[in-house]
Design a protein around this motif. Sequence first.
Motif, PDB file in Angstrom:
ATOM      1  N   ALA A 216       0.824  -1.216   0.000  1.00  0.00           N
ATOM      2  CA  ALA A 216       0.000   0.000   0.000  1.00  0.00           C
ATOM      3  C   ALA A 216       0.861   1.271   0.000  1.00  0.00           C
ATOM      4  O   ALA A 216       0.472   2.295  -0.570  1.00  0.00           O
ATOM      5  CB  ALA A 216      -0.932  -0.005   1.202  1.00  0.00           C
ATOM      6  N   ASP A 217       2.039   1.188   0.614  1.00  0.00           N
ATOM      7  CA  ASP A 217       2.907   2.376   0.682  1.00  0.00           C
ATOM      8  C   ASP A 217       3.499   2.744  -0.679  1.00  0.00           C
ATOM      9  O   ASP A 217       4.057   3.826  -0.830  1.00  0.00           O
ATOM     10  CB  ASP A 217       4.060   2.134   1.670  1.00  0.00           C
ATOM     11  CG  ASP A 217       3.540   1.899   3.073  1.00  0.00           C
ATOM     12  OD1 ASP A 217       2.429   2.386   3.374  1.00  0.00           O
ATOM     13  OD2 ASP A 217       4.232   1.216   3.856  1.00  0.00           O
ATOM     14  N   LEU A 219       1.766   2.541  -3.653  1.00  0.00           N
ATOM     15  CA  LEU A 219       0.767   2.945  -4.656  1.00  0.00           C
ATOM     16  C   LEU A 219       0.884   4.433  -4.946  1.00  0.00           C
ATOM     17  O   LEU A 219       1.173   5.220  -4.044  1.00  0.00           O
ATOM     18  CB  LEU A 219      -0.644   2.652  -4.131  1.00  0.00           C
ATOM     19  CG  LEU A 219      -0.955   1.196  -3.785  1.00  0.00           C
ATOM     20  CD1 LEU A 219      -2.395   1.068  -3.324  1.00  0.00           C
ATOM     21  CD2 LEU A 219      -0.678   0.283  -4.968  1.00  0.00           C
ATOM     22  N   GLU A 223      -3.743   5.443  -8.026  1.00  0.00           N
ATOM     23  CA  GLU A 223      -4.082   4.075  -7.594  1.00  0.00           C
ATOM     24  C   GLU A 223      -4.783   4.084  -6.228  1.00  0.00           C
ATOM     25  O   GLU A 223      -5.738   3.356  -6.003  1.00  0.00           O
ATOM     26  CB  GLU A 223      -2.811   3.216  -7.541  1.00  0.00           C
ATOM     27  CG  GLU A 223      -2.288   2.898  -8.941  1.00  0.00           C
ATOM     28  CD  GLU A 223      -0.839   2.413  -8.956  1.00  0.00           C
ATOM     29  OE1 GLU A 223      -0.397   1.976 -10.027  1.00  0.00           O
ATOM     30  OE2 GLU A 223      -0.158   2.488  -7.914  1.00  0.00           O
ATOM     31  N   ARG A 224      -4.288   4.956  -5.355  1.00  0.00           N
ATOM     32  CA  ARG A 224      -4.939   5.073  -4.042  1.00  0.00           C
ATOM     33  C   ARG A 224      -6.373   5.561  -4.195  1.00  0.00           C
ATOM     34  O   ARG A 224      -7.292   5.066  -3.561  1.00  0.00           O
ATOM     35  CB  ARG A 224      -4.211   6.101  -3.186  1.00  0.00           C
ATOM     36  CG  ARG A 224      -3.041   5.535  -2.425  1.00  0.00           C
ATOM     37  CD  ARG A 224      -2.272   6.695  -1.813  1.00  0.00           C
ATOM     38  NE  ARG A 224      -0.872   6.422  -1.999  1.00  0.00           N
ATOM     39  CZ  ARG A 224      -0.036   6.159  -1.013  1.00  0.00           C
ATOM     40  NH1 ARG A 224      -0.463   6.201   0.225  1.00  0.00           N
ATOM     41  NH2 ARG A 224       1.208   5.876  -1.252  1.00  0.00           N
ATOM     42  N   GLU A 225      -6.510   6.556  -5.054  1.00  0.00           N
ATOM     43  CA  GLU A 225      -7.820   7.161  -5.268  1.00  0.00           C
ATOM     44  C   GLU A 225      -8.808   6.123  -5.820  1.00  0.00           C
ATOM     45  O   GLU A 225      -9.965   6.034  -5.408  1.00  0.00           O
ATOM     46  CB  GLU A 225      -7.658   8.352  -6.242  1.00  0.00           C
ATOM     47  CG  GLU A 225      -8.934   9.066  -6.633  1.00  0.00           C
ATOM     48  CD  GLU A 225      -9.785   9.473  -5.432  1.00  0.00           C
ATOM     49  OE1 GLU A 225      -9.198   9.805  -4.379  1.00  0.00           O
ATOM     50  OE2 GLU A 225     -11.029   9.423  -5.553  1.00  0.00           O
ATOM     51  N   HIS A 228      -9.811   3.780  -3.143  1.00  0.00           N
ATOM     52  CA  HIS A 228     -10.688   4.501  -2.236  1.00  0.00           C
ATOM     53  C   HIS A 228     -12.108   4.578  -2.819  1.00  0.00           C
ATOM     54  O   HIS A 228     -13.100   4.350  -2.119  1.00  0.00           O
ATOM     55  CB  HIS A 228     -10.110   5.897  -1.992  1.00  0.00           C
ATOM     56  CG  HIS A 228     -10.903   6.714  -1.023  1.00  0.00           C
ATOM     57  ND1 HIS A 228     -10.968   6.408   0.320  1.00  0.00           N
ATOM     58  CD2 HIS A 228     -11.696   7.801  -1.202  1.00  0.00           C
ATOM     59  CE1 HIS A 228     -11.750   7.276   0.918  1.00  0.00           C
ATOM     60  NE2 HIS A 228     -12.210   8.133   0.015  1.00  0.00           N
TER      61      HIS A 228
END
Length: 417
Positions: A216-217, A219, A223-225, A228
Amino acid sequence: MRDLAAADAAELRQVEDQCMAVARAFGFEEIRLPLVESEELFSRGIGVGTDIVSKEMYAFDDRRGKRLALRPEGTAGCARACIERGLLHNQTQRLWYSGPMFRYERPQQGRYRQHDQFGAEIFGVAGAEADAELIQMTAAIWEALGIGHAVRLEINAIGSGASRAAYLEALVAYLSPYESELDGDSRARLRMNPLRILDSKVASTQRILEEAPNLADYLDATEREQFHSLRELLDALGLSYRVNPRLVRGFDYYTHTVVEWTTEGIGAQDAVGGGGRYDGLIELLGGRPTPAAGFAMGMDRVALLRQAVTEGSPYRSTDVYVVMQDGKHVPEAMAAAQALRVRVPGLRVRLHAGGGGLSAQFRRADRSGADWAMIVGEAEIAENRVSLKWLREDRPQAFASIEEAAAMIRDAQTDGR
Ligand code: AMP
């Protein structure tokens, strides 16, 4: 590879019917795909370093020496078909498929070398709504099958392109000093397919992974968005899930999102379905870049689960068993059976075959599980009627025209018998 007969075949058919009905209700269309493809489609699409391609594929030469393989999964073939048929230019596609897949695995309960999968793919939609809708549809299938309470959803974001490359580099750098302590499979994967080490079930490897860098760190913001957005959609729909940061799947084509459905109801082979996004696959196979997402479920495992958690009614193959007073009445009995089938669609009407007296025929009728016996004899033929005998209920036998017999059966069926 197994044969499935009678009750087992009927169970699988019911699962497939429900899957199809739900997929149709979601606006998906069927695609029928060959069971055999070129081996290269799978080695390129799924990845040469994966177990599926390197250990489990049934690959062979045809008579001209072309390398072919029995399909181990449906997505690669589906993508190939869409590219070849030009189905992806400026349009989206929502497709489902169903049928056997082949993997040379060690057979056990829930794991078979030929097993049936039902899958669905959405091509041409980049947004998380496609991922969410596939999950919603899968959840609807579980509900339709009565097993919604027995399955759990896990999701993860696995990045793509640069973020994945940076993560893999960090993961390999972290794991390399522990190489000799890793289990054998994970050691081999360190070079071939390091991401897969994350879902190793071996306790000593899991301990080493505790301090490993976190996917996760790595991304990027987009990609995070995207992940989410997917979570927001699932929350809004009330679909429960767990984010499992170790969830990766056995295919190289996945990007961004991966999902897996598991159960505790059927033993060690606990994955009943899985999928994710594969935005790079179409281009990798020679098409124009096309975002895509899909899932597949193992219908054999779903059938096992359904048997384990639902109280299905006992299997029966027949509703009406047609008996005849004498062998010479066969033509009238056949005609009456067909007349009844036409009048009550879906009714399973079975004609007695092989002769024998009435009492022997009634014993057969009883064993068939039928609710009714329909009797054709001298008196019935003379008056163009049949006798309808209730086999499971204490009701007087009826001497009736085919129309009346059909109406009585329909009434009993709508009353839910
Ligand atoms: P996969 O493509 O490996 O994610 O498989 C999709 C689904 O098919 C899994 O979640 C399982 O339910 C099912 N499946 C995979 N391999 C087998 C197998 N050998 N026997 C029975 N079901 C399987």
